[in-house]
Design a protein around this motif. Structure first.
Motif, mmCIF file in Angstrom:
data_model
loop_
_atom_site.group_PDB
_atom_site.id
_atom_site.type_symbol
_atom_site.label_atom_id
_atom_site.label_comp_id
_atom_site.label_asym_id
_atom_site.label_seq_id
_atom_site.Cartn_x
_atom_site.Cartn_y
_atom_site.Cartn_z
ATOM 1 N N ASN A 106 -19.039 18.433 5.344
ATOM 2 C CA ASN A 106 -19.418 17.058 5.013
ATOM 3 C C ASN A 106 -18.205 16.168 4.722
ATOM 4 O OD1 ASN A 106 -22.144 17.370 5.238
ATOM 5 N ND2 ASN A 106 -22.453 17.890 3.084
ATOM 6 N N TYR A 107 -17.045 16.774 4.552
ATOM 7 C CA TYR A 107 -15.913 16.008 4.002
ATOM 8 C C TYR A 107 -14.838 15.662 5.016
ATOM 9 C CZ TYR A 107 -18.219 17.894 -0.111
ATOM 10 O OH TYR A 107 -19.150 18.244 -1.042
ATOM 11 N N LEU A 108 -14.739 16.442 6.105
ATOM 12 C CA LEU A 108 -13.736 16.145 7.134
ATOM 13 C C LEU A 108 -14.459 15.756 8.417
ATOM 14 C CD1 LEU A 108 -11.729 17.444 5.144
ATOM 15 C CD2 LEU A 108 -10.635 18.560 7.091
ATOM 16 N N ASP A 109 -14.038 14.626 8.958
ATOM 17 C CA ASP A 109 -14.766 14.016 10.064
ATOM 18 C C ASP A 109 -14.342 14.642 11.400
ATOM 19 O OD1 ASP A 109 -16.403 12.346 11.449
ATOM 20 O OD2 ASP A 109 -15.068 10.608 11.329
ATOM 21 N N ILE A 110 -14.636 15.926 11.553
ATOM 22 C CA ILE A 110 -14.365 16.644 12.796
ATOM 23 C C ILE A 110 -15.580 17.524 13.091
ATOM 24 C CG2 ILE A 110 -11.851 16.704 12.509
ATOM 25 C CD1 ILE A 110 -12.225 19.637 11.488
ATOM 26 N N ASP A 111 -15.546 18.240 14.188
ATOM 27 C CA ASP A 111 -16.640 19.166 14.488
ATOM 28 C C ASP A 111 -16.507 20.439 13.650
ATOM 29 O OD1 ASP A 111 -17.853 17.506 16.221
ATOM 30 O OD2 ASP A 111 -17.314 18.592 18.053
ATOM 31 N N TRP A 112 -17.631 20.947 13.228
ATOM 32 C CA TRP A 112 -17.638 22.119 12.342
ATOM 33 C C TRP A 112 -18.704 23.121 12.763
ATOM 34 C CZ3 TRP A 112 -14.243 23.223 8.612
ATOM 35 C CH2 TRP A 112 -13.506 22.188 8.037
ATOM 36 N N THR A 149 -7.838 19.055 -3.228
ATOM 37 C CA THR A 149 -6.467 18.797 -2.774
ATOM 38 C C THR A 149 -6.217 19.493 -1.445
ATOM 39 O OG1 THR A 149 -5.943 18.956 -5.110
ATOM 40 C CG2 THR A 149 -4.088 18.729 -3.597
ATOM 41 N N ALA A 150 -6.686 20.721 -1.347
ATOM 42 C CA ALA A 150 -6.493 21.468 -0.096
ATOM 43 C C ALA A 150 -7.181 20.743 1.062
ATOM 44 C CB ALA A 150 -7.035 22.884 -0.247
ATOM 45 N N HIS A 151 -8.381 20.219 0.811
ATOM 46 C CA HIS A 151 -9.093 19.464 1.860
ATOM 47 C C HIS A 151 -8.263 18.264 2.310
ATOM 48 C CE1 HIS A 151 -12.370 21.928 0.850
ATOM 49 N NE2 HIS A 151 -13.333 21.052 0.681
ATOM 50 N N ARG A 152 -7.742 17.578 1.312
ATOM 51 C CA ARG A 152 -7.014 16.338 1.587
ATOM 52 C C ARG A 152 -5.817 16.596 2.514
ATOM 53 N NH1 ARG A 152 -5.849 10.566 0.539
ATOM 54 N NH2 ARG A 152 -3.760 10.543 1.390
ATOM 55 N N ILE A 153 -5.038 17.640 2.209
ATOM 56 C CA ILE A 153 -3.854 17.834 3.050
ATOM 57 C C ILE A 153 -4.241 18.345 4.440
ATOM 58 C CG2 ILE A 153 -2.080 17.989 1.273
ATOM 59 C CD1 ILE A 153 -2.305 20.921 1.260
ATOM 60 N N LEU A 154 -5.288 19.105 4.491
ATOM 61 C CA LEU A 154 -5.786 19.534 5.797
ATOM 62 C C LEU A 154 -6.176 18.309 6.626
ATOM 63 C CD1 LEU A 154 -6.625 21.940 7.560
ATOM 64 C CD2 LEU A 154 -8.789 22.007 6.342
ATOM 65 N N ALA A 155 -6.860 17.387 5.958
ATOM 66 C CA ALA A 155 -7.276 16.151 6.631
ATOM 67 C C ALA A 155 -6.054 15.346 7.080
ATOM 68 C CB ALA A 155 -8.153 15.322 5.700
ATOM 69 N N LEU A 157 0.833 -1.208 0.000
ATOM 70 C CA LEU A 157 0.000 0.000 0.000
ATOM 71 C C LEU A 157 0.870 1.263 0.000
ATOM 72 C CD1 LEU A 157 -2.987 1.015 0.291
ATOM 73 C CD2 LEU A 157 -2.531 1.169 2.731
ATOM 74 N N VAL A 158 0.648 2.145 -0.967
ATOM 75 C CA VAL A 158 1.417 3.394 -0.991
ATOM 76 C C VAL A 158 0.531 4.627 -0.750
ATOM 77 C CG1 VAL A 158 3.372 2.662 -2.400
ATOM 78 C CG2 VAL A 158 1.249 3.386 -3.526
ATOM 79 N N TYR A 159 -0.773 4.512 -0.986
ATOM 80 C CA TYR A 159 -1.626 5.691 -0.886
ATOM 81 C C TYR A 159 -3.034 5.245 -0.551
ATOM 82 C CZ TYR A 159 -3.179 10.421 -2.133
ATOM 83 O OH TYR A 159 -3.652 11.699 -2.106
ATOM 84 N N LYS A 160 -3.656 5.901 0.375
ATOM 85 C CA LYS A 160 -5.039 5.528 0.686
ATOM 86 C C LYS A 160 -5.819 6.746 1.160
ATOM 87 C CE LYS A 160 -4.460 3.954 5.525
ATOM 88 N NZ LYS A 160 -5.063 5.044 6.228
ATOM 89 N N LYS A 161 -7.092 6.552 1.266
ATOM 90 C CA LYS A 161 -7.937 7.632 1.760
ATOM 91 C C LYS A 161 -7.559 7.939 3.205
ATOM 92 C CE LYS A 161 -12.285 7.127 3.124
ATOM 93 N NZ LYS A 161 -12.223 7.894 4.365
ATOM 94 N N THR A 162 -7.377 9.214 3.457
ATOM 95 C CA THR A 162 -7.084 9.617 4.833
ATOM 96 C C THR A 162 -8.320 9.370 5.691
ATOM 97 O OG1 THR A 162 -5.800 11.357 3.850
ATOM 98 C CG2 THR A 162 -6.225 11.560 6.176
ATOM 99 N N ASN A 163 -8.116 8.852 6.874
ATOM 100 C CA ASN A 163 -9.271 8.488 7.712
ATOM 101 C C ASN A 163 -10.158 9.678 8.026
ATOM 102 O OD1 ASN A 163 -8.560 5.818 7.792
ATOM 103 N ND2 ASN A 163 -7.206 6.105 9.563
ATOM 104 N N ILE A 164 -9.536 10.842 8.125
ATOM 105 C CA ILE A 164 -10.321 12.027 8.484
ATOM 106 C C ILE A 164 -11.293 12.420 7.360
ATOM 107 C CG2 ILE A 164 -10.121 14.504 9.048
ATOM 108 C CD1 ILE A 164 -9.220 12.784 11.344
ATOM 109 N N THR A 182 -14.313 11.895 5.041
ATOM 110 C CA THR A 182 -15.500 11.042 5.141
ATOM 111 C C THR A 182 -15.727 10.308 3.820
ATOM 112 O OG1 THR A 182 -16.942 12.772 4.342
ATOM 113 C CG2 THR A 182 -16.602 12.690 6.713
ATOM 114 N N GLU A 183 -16.764 9.483 3.788
ATOM 115 C CA GLU A 183 -17.075 8.745 2.565
ATOM 116 C C GLU A 183 -17.825 9.610 1.553
ATOM 117 O OE1 GLU A 183 -16.152 5.716 1.775
ATOM 118 O OE2 GLU A 183 -15.173 5.306 3.709
ATOM 119 N N ASN A 184 -18.214 10.816 1.953
ATOM 120 C CA ASN A 184 -19.023 11.644 1.045
ATOM 121 C C ASN A 184 -18.265 12.017 -0.220
ATOM 122 O OD1 ASN A 184 -21.261 11.737 2.765
ATOM 123 N ND2 ASN A 184 -20.265 13.322 4.003
#
Ligand SMILES: Cc1ncc(C[n+]2csc(CCOP(=O)(O)OP(=O)(O)O)c2C)c(N)n1
Ligand code: SF4
Ligand SMILES: [Mg+2]
Lengths: 259, 356, 181
Positions: free
Chosen positions: A71-77, A39-45, A16-23, A25-27
């Motif tokens: 809806n995309y990052l699994d934290i409080d908003w 991309t910005a969301h991904r690195i923040l996550a 495995l070299v790359y996967k969905k970051t756990n933070i 969400t599946e949305n």
């Protein structure tokens, strides 16, 4: 048969070299193909995951294409009114100083309707992180002129190109923020190549550290693209961004702390 | 002069009508579902033809204060927005009402509260007709039900705004703003050169200086001003009520609806009559002043009324006040950006009044 | 005469502009028309639909739930709108990308393979006018001369060189539409 064993080999955990970051969400992201927001969301996550911030982080999402960021990052908003995120974040951090508090805002949100909130939160040196996605346009509402739209650039409310005489000049909010005593770390980055992604990620990590040390406002501008609003393909838009946006909004640190 | 026929969206019709009405200035900020207004104006570039100023402000707050400044010079100025943006304008609007300035504010309503939805709604009725900002004041509120009326009401709004020195709101909704229909456009008017004796245009030796303000620190002075406003609103109530009636001659039941809901209700009237239910429709065109007298008269003739709005029930309160207990009044409406269907209205009418 | 039409497909398929040509054609024939689009944020490959009403009388509600004719151009729209055709009404669809064909027995179903035809004619952009031709064949509510006038009106001046090819596309649409059931 050989093919099947091949796949089984490939999907082994050790390969495995790359996967969905756990933070994340599946949305399904609602962004146009090639848009920098994703991309910005991904690195923040990634940072939130790597720094173990999930239970500490409270994000404030803007009004703009990234309005559904919650809806995309699994934290409080919290969802703020258009432009008001820095004021909302101010109260969150003041009342819960032990939390990691950040806003994520577009150029219309941060540099037009939210100018006052941005400047005053930074001037007070609120101990928050602001991520500022500058794509030079109002993406969400269909490509109107933003405060950051370049001179001569066409948009649906500058159909003959931005005329600086009647429509004003592109506003370099990040430069302004850098002059304020309250801001601690101010930088301008991009996420359109792997190298730039790395740099941006590093900048966000720094901001996280500074917030822990109670240093004051950290603002990270990400110069980004809007293929739909600019009426370009994703590839064209990145090229156009390098050739036109970067000369006006040069990448690099605008204010770095003496450590 | 002959009117020009076009097929346009309601939003585009407002913009084109504004140019043709000789408006001096438009100040706005993008928000769905009304952004076509500023987009159309920017494309048309009337600065080159009529000299009309079109400016994208940094926020709705800035835009309404630009309107304040322009109106205080006696210019024909306007802004437009949709619900969240109109909320931001409320401070400016109460100052404009308090300074008795003429202007046009267009609200292409979407569903709320908060950021809500971008789909059509009629949930800003209270805000539009009861004040919206602080203090005792009223806007004149016009409710277009077609693209044609979105165009026609621009001119009418300015006529009323200047006649009474009062802000006028055109209360439209996302459906009428986005829909295309035939529209007959009036010929181009010249921009007015009138210099109003109350406006700040630079003090000549021949008059006292003009000060535009809504401030009065003396309670007696402020009360006198409030009384003057009340008198003005009563005059407006006396003279400016507008409404349209549809199949009410023999009606036993009455629908009251404005804007998009009134369009839906026209069809409901047809459907009900096919079933033998004698249904009529009263469509208020002015929401302030409200056609209370007429509704009160009709309450002597019908067995009941249904206020149909895309809201949780706002105009129904004015219908209730107008009817004053003479017959039962109910509300029916969908929310969240959902447009009521004609069938749903008939169903509701039957369940409330006919028992089944 | 009142004809209530729904056109539904992907954004970018020319759904809204097909509706616009219809509406303009109605105007050219001195009819009342309304064109009510679905609208949303500038995102993102979603579905688009438009309700067009053409009538000899004043149009009441521009937003309705049941249609005389539904023109359906992708599977999502088929799933959503097959049931909204009035009994006895018409459903027209393009078979491209359709995995579940319409099943109703109380309506007349036509198929117009416009995607395929447009690519045969080397011009994917005329897809929507081919469909329009198909519609006009089964519902000849507007005279062809008025349709051409409507086409001219709805295209900006700078695209008027495209009128002949679109005329041809409309013609082709009338030829290739076929009744399914
Ligand atoms: C008070 C208010 N005014 C206007 C809007 C409409 N609106 C939504 S997003 C937006 C601009 C977004 O642009 P930007 O911040 O640059 O974000 P992007 O979509 O480009 O990422 C506007 C004007 C609103 N929602 N609320
Ligand atoms: S409109 Fe622009 S900013 Fe918004 S998702 Fe699409 S490409 Fe991204
Ligand atoms: Mg932007």
């Amino acid at each position: 048969m050989a093919v099947v064993t091949g796949i089984k080999e490939i999907i082994k955990p050790e390969n495995l070299v790359y996967k969905k970051t756990n933070i994340m969400t599946e949305n399904i992201l609602s962004y146009c193909p090639g848009c920098g927001h994703g991309t910005a969301h991904r690195i923040l996550a990634e940072i939130i995951e790597e720094e173990g911030l999930q239970s500490e982080a409270i994000g404030v999402s803007p009004v703009g294409c990234s309005v559904l960021l919650y809806n995309y990052l699994d934290i409080d908003w919290q969802e703020a009114a258009h432009g008001r995120a820095p004021a909302v974040a101010t109260a969150i951090k003041r009342l819960m100083p032990e939390k990691f508090v950040f806003t994520y805002q577009g150029d219309g949100d941060l540099a037009a309707i939210g100018t006052a909130e941005t400047i005053h939160a930074c001037n007070r040196g609120e101990n928050i992180m602001i991520i500022f996605i500058n794509n030079g346009i109002y993406g969400m509402t269909g490509g109107q002129m933003a405060p950051t739209t370049l001179p001569g650039m066409k948009s649906s409310t500058s159909p003959y190109g931005r005329d600086v005489k009647t429509m004003g000049n592109p506003l370099k909010m990040t430069d302004i923020v850098a002059t304020l005593p309250g801001s601690y770390y101010v930088t301008r980055q991009s996420v359109h190549t792997p190298a730039n992604v790395k740099k941006t990620k590093k900048a966000i990590r720094k901001a996280v550290r500074y917030q822990k040390l109670d240093k004051g406002t950290c603002l990270i501008e990400i110069v980004s693209n809007c293929p739909s609003g600019w009426k370009m393909t994703p590839v064209q838009s990145n090229k156009w961004m390098e050739e036109n946006m970067f000369p006006y909004y040069p990448l690099g640190d605008l204010k770095t702390p003496v450590e | 002069m002959k009117k020009e026929l076009r097929l346009m969206k309601g939003n585009e019709a407002v913009a084109e009508a504004a140019i043709r009405a000789g408006v001096d200035g438009y100040f706005g900020y993008p928000i769905t579902p009304q952004t076509e207004i500023i987009e159309y104006l920017m494309e048309a570039n009337p600065a080159e033809t009529t000299g009309m100023i079109v400016l994208q402000a940094e926020s709705e707050i800035a835009a309404i204060n630009m309107v304040y400044g322009g109106a205080a010079c006696g210019k024909k100025v306007m802004t437009s927005s949709s619900s969240p943006g109109i909320s931001l304008k409320q401070e400016g609007i109460t100052y404009i009402a308090g300074a008795e300035l003429p202007c046009l504010i267009v609200n292409v309503v979407r569903g709320g509260p908060g950021l809500g939805t971008i789909q059509p709604a009629q949930s800003d009725y209270f805000q539009a007709t009861k004040g919206g900002g602080h203090g005792d004041y009223h806007l004149i509120v016009l409710a277009p039900a077609s693209v044609q009326e979105m165009a026609d009401f621009v001119d009418l709004s300015f006529e009323l705004a200047f006649k009474y020195r009062n802000p006028v709101m055109m209360l439209s909704d996302g459906a009428i703003g986005q829909m295309m229909e035939k529209v007959y456009l009036s010929p181009q008017k010249e921009r007015s050169k009138t210099i109003y004796d109350w406006a700040t245009t630079g003090k000549p030796a021949t008059r006292e200086r003009n000060i535009i303000t809504s401030l009065d620190l003396d309670p007696n002075g402020q009360e006198l001003f409030n009384l003057k406003l009340i008198a003005k609103y009563n005059l407006i109530r006396e003279n400016e009520v507008r409404y349209e009636e549809f199949q009410i001659e023999d009606a036993e039941y009455l629908l009251v609806a404005y804007g998009t809901s009134a369009r839906v209700c026209q069809k409901s009237v047809q459907l009900a009559r096919e079933e033998g239910i004698k249904l009529g429709l009263l469509r208020p065109i002015t929401l302030f002043p409200f056609p209370s007298k007429r509704i009160n008269e009709l309450a002597n003739r019908v067995k009941g009324m249904l206020s149909v709005e895309m809201s949780a029930g706002q105009m129904v309160e004015d219908v209730l006040l107008s009817v004053n207990g003479k017959v039962p009044v109910f509300h029916f409406g969908r929310m969240g950006g959902i447009v009521t269907t004609p069938e749903e209205v008939v169903e509701c009418l039957k369940s409330k009044f006919i028992g089944g | 005469m009142t004809e209530e039409i729904l056109i539904a497909g992907f954004g970018g398929q020319g759904v809204l502009s097909m509706g616009k040509i219809m509406a303009y054609s109605g105007v050219m024939q001195d009819m009342e028309v309304s064109w009510m689009p679905s609208y949303g944020p500038e995102m993102r490959g979603g579905t688009a639909n438009v309700i067009v009403i053409i009538s000899s009388e004043r149009i009441s509600s521009p937003i309705i739930k049941h249609f005389d004719t539904a023109i359906i151009l992708n599977q999502q729209s088929m799933d959503k709108f097959e049931s909204s055709v009035k009994p006895g009404g018409i459903l027209i669809y393009d078979g491209n990308g359709i995995t579940r064909h319409p099943e109703r027995k109380d309506i007349t179903i036509y198929r117009v393979d416009a995607t395929e035809e447009a690519s045969k004619m080397n011009n994917p952009k005329i897809f929507n006018t081919i469909v329009l031709g198909g519609f006009l064949k089964v519902k000849p509510i507007i005279k062809m001369e008025n349709v051409i006038k409507g086409l001219k009106k709805s295209l900006p001046e700078r695209y008027h060189n495209l009128i002949p090819i679109n005329e041809k596309a409309i013609q082709r649409g009338t030829e290739i539409i076929k009744k399914v059931s």
